[in-house]
Design a protein around this motif. Structure first.
Motif, short mmCIF file in Angstrom:
data_model
loop_
_atom_site.label_atom_id
_atom_site.label_comp_id
_atom_site.label_asym_id
_atom_site.label_seq_id
_atom_site.Cartn_x
_atom_site.Cartn_y
_atom_site.Cartn_z
N GLY A 67 56.22 44.20 44.08
CA GLY A 67 57.68 44.35 44.06
C GLY A 67 58.26 44.50 45.44
O GLY A 67 59.42 44.13 45.68
N ALA A 68 57.47 45.06 46.37
CA ALA A 68 57.94 45.18 47.76
C ALA A 68 58.24 43.81 48.34
O ALA A 68 59.21 43.63 49.09
CB ALA A 68 56.89 45.91 48.60
N ARG A 69 57.41 42.84 48.00
CA ARG A 69 57.66 41.47 48.48
C ARG A 69 59.02 40.97 48.02
O ARG A 69 59.82 40.45 48.81
CB ARG A 69 56.58 40.52 47.94
CG ARG A 69 55.18 40.73 48.44
CD ARG A 69 54.28 39.72 47.75
NE ARG A 69 52.93 39.71 48.33
CZ ARG A 69 52.00 38.84 47.96
NH1 ARG A 69 52.26 37.94 47.03
NH2 ARG A 69 50.81 38.87 48.52
N ILE A 70 59.27 41.16 46.74
CA ILE A 70 60.50 40.62 46.15
C ILE A 70 61.72 41.38 46.65
O ILE A 70 62.71 40.78 47.09
CB ILE A 70 60.41 40.69 44.61
CG1 ILE A 70 59.25 39.83 44.12
CG2 ILE A 70 61.72 40.24 43.98
CD1 ILE A 70 58.93 40.00 42.66
N MET A 74 64.45 39.59 49.10
CA MET A 74 65.81 39.40 48.59
C MET A 74 66.83 40.06 49.52
O MET A 74 67.87 39.47 49.84
CB MET A 74 65.94 39.99 47.18
CG MET A 74 65.23 39.20 46.10
SD MET A 74 65.22 40.07 44.50
CE MET A 74 66.97 40.25 44.18
N THR A 75 66.51 41.27 49.97
CA THR A 75 67.44 42.00 50.83
C THR A 75 67.63 41.29 52.17
O THR A 75 68.76 41.14 52.65
CB THR A 75 66.94 43.43 51.07
OG1 THR A 75 66.76 44.09 49.81
CG2 THR A 75 67.94 44.22 51.91
N THR A 218 59.09 39.88 36.16
CA THR A 218 59.08 40.03 37.62
C THR A 218 58.89 41.50 38.01
O THR A 218 59.60 42.37 37.52
CB THR A 218 60.41 39.52 38.21
OG1 THR A 218 60.64 38.19 37.78
CG2 THR A 218 60.35 39.54 39.74
N PRO A 219 57.96 41.79 38.92
CA PRO A 219 57.75 43.17 39.36
C PRO A 219 58.75 43.57 40.44
O PRO A 219 58.39 43.76 41.61
CB PRO A 219 56.31 43.14 39.90
CG PRO A 219 56.13 41.76 40.40
CD PRO A 219 56.93 40.88 39.46
N GLU A 220 60.01 43.72 40.05
CA GLU A 220 61.06 44.12 41.00
C GLU A 220 61.41 45.57 40.73
O GLU A 220 61.47 46.01 39.58
CB GLU A 220 62.28 43.22 40.81
CG GLU A 220 63.26 43.22 41.96
CD GLU A 220 64.27 44.36 41.85
OE1 GLU A 220 64.85 44.74 42.88
OE2 GLU A 220 64.47 44.85 40.72
#
Length: 270
Positions: A67-70, A74-75, A218-220
């Motif tokens: 989730g850190a990737r996503i 995104m940010t 999605t692991p967000e």
């Protein structure tokens, strides 16, 4: 080395470490963040599953790593597009002036008349829930801030004597903007963008929490909070660890932005 420079390096190192951990997620955890294992449903934190598992048996620690990737990607996309687009529009508006400037500023007034998160929710709701649409919604809302800032900075630069001399010498507008205006306003834009990273990460997580951002499986981080809220009494780790991840990373980015502002403040130069 000054204290501000030392803090900036420390926070930069922590951010690079977070990014490295996100990139190396497959090497850190052997679990698949998308694979369901119902037999492991809602296991509490243990040596095998550091942060426990969710209702589908997926490892929470692994999903936070991925989730850190996503969340970070995104940010950063939102920050880069919003600041770049807003700066370009603001500089053009101030440089051309007249009716073009009035039209652009009235458009920014329309966007600024609504609370940012409310307008982002409305736009994301119209576009449909997805990570891409959430990014687009926040960009549509966020560019106005940078346009206003870039316009005011450009108007200030236009009053300088060296710019008048460049105009008199026949320097073309594009060259004028590239050589004289942008170098003077970019540092302030960069600092503003750095200070916005934490707030934008929270905004994107909020959209996902409300169902307007990333969608299952999605692991967000924001979506993980939403998935765990119904089980907060029986499986509190479903919300505790994603919440801590958001709070920690946002805090680090805020501290990094503050330290960047401090070292770029000419009043503190030694």
């Amino acid at each position: 080395m000054t204290r501000d420079q030392l803090l900036f390096r420390i926070y930069t190192g922590i951010i690079l470490l977070i990014v490295l951990v996100a990139i190396c997620a497959p090497l850190i955890s052997s679990y698949d963040p998308y694979e369901s294992q119902i037999q492991n449903s809602l296991l509490p934190p243990s040596a095998e599953h550091y942060f426990g598992t969710d209702k589908l048996g997926r490892d929470i620690f692994t999903r936070i790593l991925y989730g850190a990737r996503i969340s970070i990607t995104m940010t950063l996309i939102v920050v880069i597009i919003s600041s770049g687009l807003g700066t370009l529009i603001g500089v053009i508006s101030a440089y051309i002036g007249g009716k073009v400037d009035n039209a652009i500023m009235r458009l920014t007034d329309v966007f600024l008349a609504f609370p940012g998160i409310v307008l982002a929710i409305a736009i994301a709701g119209v576009l449909g829930g997805s990570a891409v649409n959430a990014v687009l919604a926040v960009v549509i809302v966020g560019w106005t801030k940078y346009a206003r800032l870039a316009r005011s900075l450009t108007l200030k630069v236009k009053q300088q004597d060296y710019l008048s001399a460049a105009i008199t010498s026949g320097t073309r507008p594009i060259a004028m903007i590239r050589r004289h205006i942008l170098p003077n306003i970019i540092p302030i834009i960069i600092v503003t963008a750095a200070l916005d990273i934490g707030a934008l990460m929270m905004e994107l997580a909020g959209l996902s929490f409300l169902g307007f951002g990333a969608q299952p499986p999605t692991p967000e981080w924001g979506l993980m909070l939403n998935e765990g809220r119904q089980l907060i009494q029986t499986a509190p780790w479903l919300m505790i660890f994603p919440g801590l991840a958001i709070a920690s990373v946002v805090a680090i980015f805020n501290l990094w932005g503050d330290s960047l502002r401090d070292i770029m403040d000419p009043r503190k130069a030694n």
